[in-house]
Design an enzyme around this catalytic site. Sequence first.
Site: not given
Length: 258
Positions: A24, A69, A71-72, A198
């Site tokens: 990240d 991901s 979601e990306n 997270r």
Amino acid sequence: MASTAMHSEPSAAAVPRHLAIIMDGNGRWAQRRRRPRVIGHRAGARAVNRTIDFCLDKGVSALTLFAFSSENWGRPQDEVDALMKLFLHALDRGVEELQRRGVQVRFIGDRSRFTAPLRDRMAGAERITAANTRLVLSIAASYGGRQDIAMAARALAVEVAAGRLQPEQIDEALLASRVALADLPAPDLFIRTGGDTRISNFLLWQLAYTELWFTETLWPEFDAGVLQQALDDYAGRERRFGLTSAQIAEKATEASSA
């Protein structure tokens, strides 16, 4: 948070067999330099190479990287397109070097959303490096941990419907055999760069007993020094797997006297 303790070299027992990383901070790294986000992703690709070098040097046997991901796909289209081009370029240019160094490449996640040329390159990279044993490099692309568990459950449901499996036969071990990375040891150490604390839907099943380590370092700046800090911190942790410290000490004594 990142430990500041430094040691010269962890013992062999303190080196994780399997390291999992959420990479990240590429976008923020670029923004701080007033550059396009894609420049951050390119810099992040160099950090991947440094991490592979470190794992090969230390004897880590498996490295799993969260590259993209499920979601990306919802990110701005121009960024997604740039990431796909970078991914394709990396496969075209990097597989030969990974093969030379004995790295086996795998991909986990839903490949159906990738273009046919990219799927072909992914399959080709896996085929070319399949016999390598120095390091298993698993790239999580279009991957989600919940999706992973759902697909494993669906596979078991199909077997039940076909009469090959009884519902009462389904247990943790059987489900574990159907999720991604089932043939590898569970990750010993999880690292997330970029400051967030997270796991973001990454390897939800596989991380059950994994040691977690977070650093403010942005992924393009991640290097051997930060990795060594993570290993130093990991070396000082007691992994109990639900047991007490006394039980762990007793097991260690029994093992040393055997």
